[in-house]
Design a protein around this motif. Structure first.
Motif, PDB file in Angstrom:
ATOM      1  N   ALA A  31       3.842   9.973  -9.599  1.00 53.67           N
ATOM      2  CA  ALA A  31       3.161  10.176 -10.876  1.00 53.67           C
ATOM      3  C   ALA A  31       2.437  11.521 -10.889  1.00 53.67           C
ATOM      4  CB  ALA A  31       2.163   9.037 -11.105  1.00 53.67           C
ATOM      5  N   VAL A  32       1.784  11.859  -9.802  1.00 50.80           N
ATOM      6  CA  VAL A  32       1.069  13.130  -9.691  1.00 50.80           C
ATOM      7  C   VAL A  32       2.054  14.301  -9.734  1.00 50.80           C
ATOM      8  CG1 VAL A  32      -0.290  14.573  -8.097  1.00 50.80           C
ATOM      9  CG2 VAL A  32      -0.957  12.197  -8.515  1.00 50.80           C
ATOM     10  N   ALA A  33       3.183  14.156  -9.030  1.00 51.88           N
ATOM     11  CA  ALA A  33       4.199  15.196  -8.987  1.00 51.88           C
ATOM     12  C   ALA A  33       4.802  15.411 -10.379  1.00 51.88           C
ATOM     13  CB  ALA A  33       5.298  14.798  -8.011  1.00 51.88           C
ATOM     14  N   LEU A  34       5.018  14.304 -11.099  1.00 54.37           N
ATOM     15  CA  LEU A  34       5.585  14.369 -12.445  1.00 54.37           C
ATOM     16  C   LEU A  34       4.591  15.051 -13.393  1.00 54.37           C
ATOM     17  CD1 LEU A  34       8.245  13.176 -13.697  1.00 54.37           C
ATOM     18  CD2 LEU A  34       6.791  11.407 -14.665  1.00 54.37           C
ATOM     19  N   LEU A  35       3.333  14.696 -13.247  1.00 49.99           N
ATOM     20  CA  LEU A  35       2.279  15.249 -14.096  1.00 49.99           C
ATOM     21  C   LEU A  35       2.119  16.753 -13.833  1.00 49.99           C
ATOM     22  CD1 LEU A  35       0.354  13.675 -16.064  1.00 49.99           C
ATOM     23  CD2 LEU A  35      -1.419  14.062 -14.374  1.00 49.99           C
ATOM     24  N   ALA A  36       2.157  17.117 -12.562  1.00 52.68           N
ATOM     25  CA  ALA A  36       2.029  18.527 -12.170  1.00 52.68           C
ATOM     26  C   ALA A  36       3.219  19.325 -12.684  1.00 52.68           C
ATOM     27  CB  ALA A  36       1.948  18.631 -10.650  1.00 52.68           C
ATOM     28  N   LEU A  39       0.833  -1.195   0.000  1.00 54.95           N
ATOM     29  CA  LEU A  39       0.000   0.000   0.000  1.00 54.95           C
ATOM     30  C   LEU A  39       0.872   1.251   0.000  1.00 54.95           C
ATOM     31  CD1 LEU A  39      -3.138  -0.104   0.133  1.00 54.95           C
ATOM     32  CD2 LEU A  39      -2.919   0.745   2.463  1.00 54.95           C
ATOM     33  N   ILE A  40       1.920   1.233   0.807  1.00 58.22           N
ATOM     34  CA  ILE A  40       2.845   2.370   0.888  1.00 58.22           C
ATOM     35  C   ILE A  40       3.580   2.546  -0.443  1.00 58.22           C
ATOM     36  CG2 ILE A  40       5.019   3.144   1.961  1.00 58.22           C
ATOM     37  CD1 ILE A  40       3.859   1.801   4.593  1.00 58.22           C
ATOM     38  N   ALA A  41       4.004   1.426  -1.036  1.00 61.18           N
ATOM     39  CA  ALA A  41       4.705   1.475  -2.327  1.00 61.18           C
ATOM     40  C   ALA A  41       3.775   2.037  -3.400  1.00 61.18           C
ATOM     41  CB  ALA A  41       5.168   0.070  -2.710  1.00 61.18           C
ATOM     42  N   LEU A  42       2.541   1.596  -3.396  1.00 58.37           N
ATOM     43  CA  LEU A  42       1.553   2.070  -4.368  1.00 58.37           C
ATOM     44  C   LEU A  42       1.310   3.570  -4.190  1.00 58.37           C
ATOM     45  CD1 LEU A  42      -0.273   0.574  -6.503  1.00 58.37           C
ATOM     46  CD2 LEU A  42      -2.114   0.851  -4.856  1.00 58.37           C
ATOM     47  N   LEU A  43       1.236   3.996  -2.943  1.00 60.35           N
ATOM     48  CA  LEU A  43       1.020   5.408  -2.623  1.00 60.35           C
ATOM     49  C   LEU A  43       2.203   6.250  -3.101  1.00 60.35           C
ATOM     50  CD1 LEU A  43      -1.353   6.746  -1.036  1.00 60.35           C
ATOM     51  CD2 LEU A  43       0.224   6.938   0.874  1.00 60.35           C
ATOM     52  N   ALA A  44       3.404   5.725  -2.893  1.00 59.36           N
ATOM     53  CA  ALA A  44       4.620   6.438  -3.308  1.00 59.36           C
ATOM     54  C   ALA A  44       4.651   6.599  -4.827  1.00 59.36           C
ATOM     55  CB  ALA A  44       5.854   5.676  -2.836  1.00 59.36           C
ATOM     56  N   VAL A  45       4.277   5.544  -5.547  1.00 57.86           N
ATOM     57  CA  VAL A  45       4.233   5.591  -7.014  1.00 57.86           C
ATOM     58  C   VAL A  45       3.184   6.609  -7.471  1.00 57.86           C
ATOM     59  CG1 VAL A  45       3.590   4.254  -9.067  1.00 57.86           C
ATOM     60  CG2 VAL A  45       5.111   3.249  -7.352  1.00 57.86           C
ATOM     61  N   LEU A  46       2.056   6.607  -6.785  1.00 58.91           N
ATOM     62  CA  LEU A  46       0.963   7.520  -7.131  1.00 58.91           C
ATOM     63  C   LEU A  46       1.387   8.975  -6.923  1.00 58.91           C
ATOM     64  CD1 LEU A  46      -1.992   6.773  -8.002  1.00 58.91           C
ATOM     65  CD2 LEU A  46      -2.664   7.517  -5.733  1.00 58.91           C
ATOM     66  N   ILE A  47       2.042   9.246  -5.813  1.00 51.43           N
ATOM     67  CA  ILE A  47       2.524  10.601  -5.493  1.00 51.43           C
ATOM     68  C   ILE A  47       3.564  11.043  -6.525  1.00 51.43           C
ATOM     69  CG2 ILE A  47       3.895  11.937  -3.827  1.00 51.43           C
ATOM     70  CD1 ILE A  47       2.392  10.228  -1.625  1.00 51.43           C
TER      71      ILE A  47
END
Ligand SMILES: [Zn+2]
Length: 64
Positions: free
Chosen positions: A55-60, A45-53
């Motif tokens: 991805a969002v940071a990269l997109l932003a 869950l933590i790994a998934l959250l880190a990937v999501l963050i």
């Protein structure tokens, strides 16, 4: 993951009662698997959250 209702093929009693060596072996194995998944899931869950963050940071960063 539950093994409460699992019936032993050797003694036909619930495995959770551990009436025979087969029961006890199965119970131990299932408990180890349970502990493994219980320990794994928060990490996944933590790994998934880190990937999501990330991805969002990269997109932003790309759109800004
Ligand atoms: Zn048994």
């Amino acid at each position: 993951m539950t093994y409460d209702r699992l019936v032993c093929a050797n003694c036909a009693a619930p495995v959770s009662e551990g009436r025979c060596p087969v029961c006890r072996a199965n119970r131990e194995r299932l408990q180890q698997e349970h502990n493994f998944f219980a320990g794994l899931n928060p990490m996944a869950l933590i790994a998934l959250l880190a990937v999501l963050i990330a991805a969002v940071a990269l997109l932003a960063h790309q759109t800004a």
